[in-house]
Design a protein around this motif. Sequence first.
Motif, PDB file in Angstrom:
ATOM      1  N   ARG A 109       1.278   4.853   0.320  1.00 47.19           N
ATOM      2  CA  ARG A 109       0.099   5.310  -0.837  1.00 47.19           C
ATOM      3  C   ARG A 109      -0.446   6.535  -0.502  1.00 47.19           C
ATOM      4  O   ARG A 109      -0.548   7.163   0.618  1.00 47.19           O
ATOM      5  N   CYS A 146       1.792  -8.095  -5.424  1.00 50.11           N
ATOM      6  CA  CYS A 146       2.006  -7.666  -3.848  1.00 50.11           C
ATOM      7  C   CYS A 146       1.680  -8.855  -3.162  1.00 50.11           C
ATOM      8  O   CYS A 146       0.347  -9.512  -3.154  1.00 50.11           O
ATOM      9  N   GLU A 181      -0.144   0.370 -10.936  1.00 49.75           N
ATOM     10  CA  GLU A 181      -0.921  -0.570 -10.066  1.00 49.75           C
ATOM     11  C   GLU A 181      -2.411  -1.058 -10.970  1.00 49.75           C
ATOM     12  O   GLU A 181      -3.167  -0.367 -11.670  1.00 49.75           O
ATOM     13  N   TRP A 201       7.286  -4.301  -3.160  1.00 53.84           N
ATOM     14  CA  TRP A 201       6.239  -4.263  -2.173  1.00 53.84           C
ATOM     15  C   TRP A 201       6.803  -4.543  -0.900  1.00 53.84           C
ATOM     16  O   TRP A 201       7.221  -5.640  -0.655  1.00 53.84           O
ATOM     17  N   ARG A 242      -3.346  -7.382  -5.770  1.00 49.95           N
ATOM     18  CA  ARG A 242      -2.849  -6.125  -6.477  1.00 49.95           C
ATOM     19  C   ARG A 242      -1.513  -6.541  -7.157  1.00 49.95           C
ATOM     20  O   ARG A 242      -0.667  -7.555  -6.564  1.00 49.95           O
ATOM     21  N   THR A 243      -1.091  -5.871  -8.039  1.00 56.85           N
ATOM     22  CA  THR A 243       0.136  -5.848  -8.774  1.00 56.85           C
ATOM     23  C   THR A 243       0.623  -4.671  -9.587  1.00 56.85           C
ATOM     24  O   THR A 243      -0.316  -3.889  -9.884  1.00 56.85           O
ATOM     25  N   LEU A 244       1.844  -4.732  -9.850  1.00 59.02           N
ATOM     26  CA  LEU A 244       2.276  -3.647 -10.516  1.00 59.02           C
ATOM     27  C   LEU A 244       2.786  -3.821 -11.862  1.00 59.02           C
ATOM     28  O   LEU A 244       3.597  -4.665 -11.857  1.00 59.02           O
ATOM     29  N   GLY A 290      -4.039   4.928  -6.545  1.00 56.59           N
ATOM     30  CA  GLY A 290      -3.314   3.803  -7.196  1.00 56.59           C
ATOM     31  C   GLY A 290      -1.738   4.205  -7.388  1.00 56.59           C
ATOM     32  O   GLY A 290      -1.487   5.358  -7.585  1.00 56.59           O
TER      33      GLY A 290
END
Length: 349
Positions: free
Chosen positions: A305, A214, A246, A274, A229-231, A261
């Motif tokens: 979210r 993100c 997440e 994102w 944050r990252t996926l 999340g």
Amino acid sequence: LRSHVRSAVSPHPTQEGRPVCPSVARAMASLRRSALAVAWLCMALANRLAHVSTTLSPIDGDSTGDDATKLHKMMPPPEADDEGELARQKRRDAWLGLQGEHSWLEEVEGDRALEWVRGENGRTEALLGDPKASPLSVRSLRILQSKDKIPRPAKHGEYWYNFWTDGANPRGLWRRTTPTSYMTDSPEWEVVIDVDALGKQENESWVWHGHDVCRESDPATGKLLPPTRTLVALSPGGSDAVVRREYDLVEKRFVPPEEGGFVMSPASKSRVSWIDRDTLLVGADLGAGSLTDSGYPRVVREWKRGAPLADAPVVFEGDAKDVVVSGVLTRSHGHAYEWRHRATSFYTS
């Protein structure tokens, strides 16, 4: 064509009366050699086509032999090039009617799929021998598991990240270090995710399929902020389908749905990007009409979210005949650009 070949291989020591530097001269020589190879290939192909054309063309109304008759039978009838849309649609529907006849292979850990793989491996080894006994296999494995490999980093914020596999970590370590430490002979790596340990902990055969960070910009300066944050994409057993979860880069932990999340499960051939910290562009398997005939996302949704993914509004959709449809947001110099993408075939979009 031959004149072009002669031109391609003719020496050119200077350009417009100026000497050519050695590196440029070497590059030009390499290009000339490539041009020569391509040109001779073209001539060989032209000669071959001329031979085939002579073989297939009737002479004085007579066939030139049995080979020509066989080749003519293999060729499609003339009207095939002019078939209508209805005929093409029927052929397409016939192929789609076979969709799923080997769907049991999608269960990569299923008993039937594993039994088929073991059977095919047995047939292959009976003909070619055990590949593990091959000197080439031993050498290749030694190279793949060597700790002398150069770790290729990716910069995210103040850290340089790297995904690493070796004999002790066959599923891999996602790790990070500082730029200063990376420049040393023995960088100090901090493990972010141990995929082998995660698989044992969750009783899943996880395979790393990357992650999507993100990226957010400072509204005042337009500069990118350090990502938090990252996926993470994890594939069960190594299939094309992935589960996305997440991950908090500061606390080094997955963010559960109970805390808001983002989690995309079960596994599917999804696409994600994102928009901001609380919004995603998502394409996933959400039932009838959500996928293309190729099994990839056809519909792009904007997922907030805390909201159910199935209720996310549709912002873009393609055609069932497309290969894949996706939405992507990119950032540059403080500006955000949202893209819509349709791959109408494997080669065009």
